[in-house]
Write an enzyme that holds these catalytic residues in place. Structure first.
Site, PDB file in Angstrom:
ATOM      1  N   ASP A   5      44.125  48.366  44.706  1.00 19.97           N
ATOM      2  CA  ASP A   5      44.954  47.233  44.305  1.00 19.97           C
ATOM      3  C   ASP A   5      46.435  47.559  44.513  1.00 19.97           C
ATOM      4  O   ASP A   5      46.784  48.244  45.473  1.00 19.97           O
ATOM      5  CB  ASP A   5      44.651  46.913  42.833  1.00 19.97           C
ATOM      6  CG  ASP A   5      44.773  45.435  42.518  1.00 19.97           C
ATOM      7  OD1 ASP A   5      45.913  44.940  42.512  1.00 19.97           O
ATOM      8  OD2 ASP A   5      43.748  44.782  42.275  1.00 19.97           O
ATOM      9  N   HIS A   8      49.492  43.269  39.127  1.00 14.54           N
ATOM     10  CA  HIS A   8      48.106  42.853  39.373  1.00 14.54           C
ATOM     11  C   HIS A   8      47.121  43.984  39.116  1.00 14.54           C
ATOM     12  O   HIS A   8      46.113  43.818  38.416  1.00 14.54           O
ATOM     13  CB  HIS A   8      48.000  42.360  40.821  1.00 14.54           C
ATOM     14  CG  HIS A   8      46.678  41.790  41.197  1.00 14.54           C
ATOM     15  ND1 HIS A   8      45.788  42.461  41.995  1.00 14.54           N
ATOM     16  CD2 HIS A   8      46.109  40.601  40.908  1.00 14.54           C
ATOM     17  CE1 HIS A   8      44.714  41.708  42.184  1.00 14.54           C
ATOM     18  NE2 HIS A   8      44.880  40.572  41.538  1.00 14.54           N
ATOM     19  N   SER A  19      40.163  37.440  41.099  1.00  9.94           N
ATOM     20  CA  SER A  19      40.695  38.788  40.867  1.00  9.94           C
ATOM     21  C   SER A  19      40.451  39.244  39.443  1.00  9.94           C
ATOM     22  O   SER A  19      40.271  40.433  39.178  1.00  9.94           O
ATOM     23  CB  SER A  19      42.205  38.824  41.138  1.00  9.94           C
ATOM     24  OG  SER A  19      42.492  38.951  42.494  1.00  9.94           O
TER      25      SER A  19
END
Length: 400
Positions: A161, A192, A346
């Site tokens: 990520d 994120h 996600s």
């Protein structure tokens, strides 16, 4: 390569053959990286043959620059060697050089490298997360997360990520930095990856609260990277898991784009290496069969559900989806401390990676077969999941 709202596609529309090797053609509108390519070798190419091929590429590239006055290019940049046998490399080559490479008998296919991007939506801070309660309950609307005290102990989760804030209080010293394939900053300057990591193994927000987290950074502060860089991270995680015990490892990729053969092959190599891999289905409300690596059948593809057990309106769907998981308005960790709320497939995917780590902690067999275990324990809950799509929602089997 990101699924929070929209992702820049990595679509491959058709294949052309140049003297034997397939050069995969990109669709109009794809943001390719000029003169940058991913080269994948034929199955069964030996180490000796691969070394010989790379030496030939380097020699030929140098000669072109010196003798022919060719446009300056960087040449070969990174070599891929997955423990299951997949081999390849990425590099910076002009058209004549890439056509020479395509003629080599050991080359299977070539893809243009492409830029990938995530776009996160922050809704609000410091609100309770409903996703955990849903994983531990057979009924919607609960506020308690029921789970076994093993909580994924002994498992390792590779988060491919934007990086992870490994100092965040959520991880209690269980998070470590793995490797970085996008910049020189070993930190999550996007947020994120930390959010995803928190859902997998955070003390408050995590499904597997005692799992170990390994940060593998493939996207930069803007949530941007390249397909070749993502594959580098996939390769590193697979090799590291092999050293430490693949049967105790899970990987999470809350990333993706339109169909990419190289991305799918790399995902298959992770699974063939004995590592469970959860991948986001995508956020375009279309059939995930056109997305990668979500369309790779050997991995666990995850769609997003709402708090009311509906299909999230953004979530991709289709026969390639293995299971639904909470993905709408999910609270988890943010860099620097505290929490934030994000939505997307996600956010659904780390619930599944965390559940795989949780099952490993219970003593269940690891590896890609865990996806079947997760589907067996899932409940029929999703209303209107989409054409040809399972209505199964993950559950940890607590019996509550």
């Amino acid at each position: 390569m990101g699924f929070i709202t929209k992702a820049i596609p990595l679509a491959l529309a058709a294949m052309s053959v140049v003297n034997g090797a397939e050069i995969l053609e990109t669709r109009a509108g794809v943001q390719t990286l000029a003169d940058k390519y991913i080269v994948i070798m034929n199955d069964g190419v030996t180490e000796k043959a691969f070394d010989s091929h790379r030496s030939w590429v380097n020699r030929t590239h140098r000669r072109r620059l010196v003798r022919r006055g060719a446009k300056a290019m960087g040449g070969m940049k990174h070599t891929y060697k997955f423990p299951t046998g997949m081999k390849g490399y990425s590099g910076h080559f002009d058209e004549d050089m890439i056509n020479q490479i395509a003629k080599h008998s050991d080359v299977k296919y070539i893809e243009r490298d492409a830029r990938v991007q995530i776009n996160a939506i922050t809704e609000q801070d410091n609100v309770p997360s409903w996703g955990l309660a849903r994983v531990g309950s057979r009924e919607a609307g609960g506020s308690t997360y029921y789970y076994d005290s093993t909580a994924g102990e002994g498992s390792t989760a590779y988060i491919i990520d934007t990086g992870t804030d490994i100092e965040h209080e959520e991880f209690e010293g269980r998070a470590t930095w793995g490797s970085n394939f996008v910049d020189d900053m070993d930190m999550d300057c996007n947020g994120h990856g930390t959010h995803v990591s928190g859902t997998v193994g955070g003390a408050t927000f995590g499904v597997a609260k005692k799992s170990n987290i390994v940060a593998v950074k493939v996207l930069d502060c803007n949530g941007s990277g390249s397909n070749s860089g993502v594959i580098m991270g996939m390769e590193w995680a697979t090799n590291d898991a092999k050293k430490k015990g693949a049967d105790k490892a899970v990987a999470n990729m809350s990333l993706g784009g339109a169909f990419s053969q190289a991305s799918n092959d790399a995902a298959a190599a992770i699974a063939n290496g004995g590592v469970f891999l959860a991948v986001a289905a995508g956020n375009d409300n279309v059939d995930a069969a056109n997305s990668s690596p979500a369309s790779e059948p050997s991995i666990c593809t995850v769609a997003a559900s709402t708090e009311q057990d509906g299909k999230a309106d953004f979530s991709n769907f289709g026969q390639v989806v293995d299971v639904y998981a909470p993905g709408d308005s999910i609270t988890s960790a943010k860099p620097g401390g505290g929490s934030q709320v994000l939505s997307g497939t996600s956010m659904a995917t780390p619930h599944v990676a965390g559940l795989a780590a949780y099952f490993i902690g219970l003593g269940m067999p690891g590896g890609p077969g865990l996806c079947d275990t997760i589907k067996q324990k899932a409940i029929d809950a999703i209303a209107n999941p989409g054409a040809g799509t399972t209505g199964k929602l993950i559950n940890n089997g607590s019996g509550k």
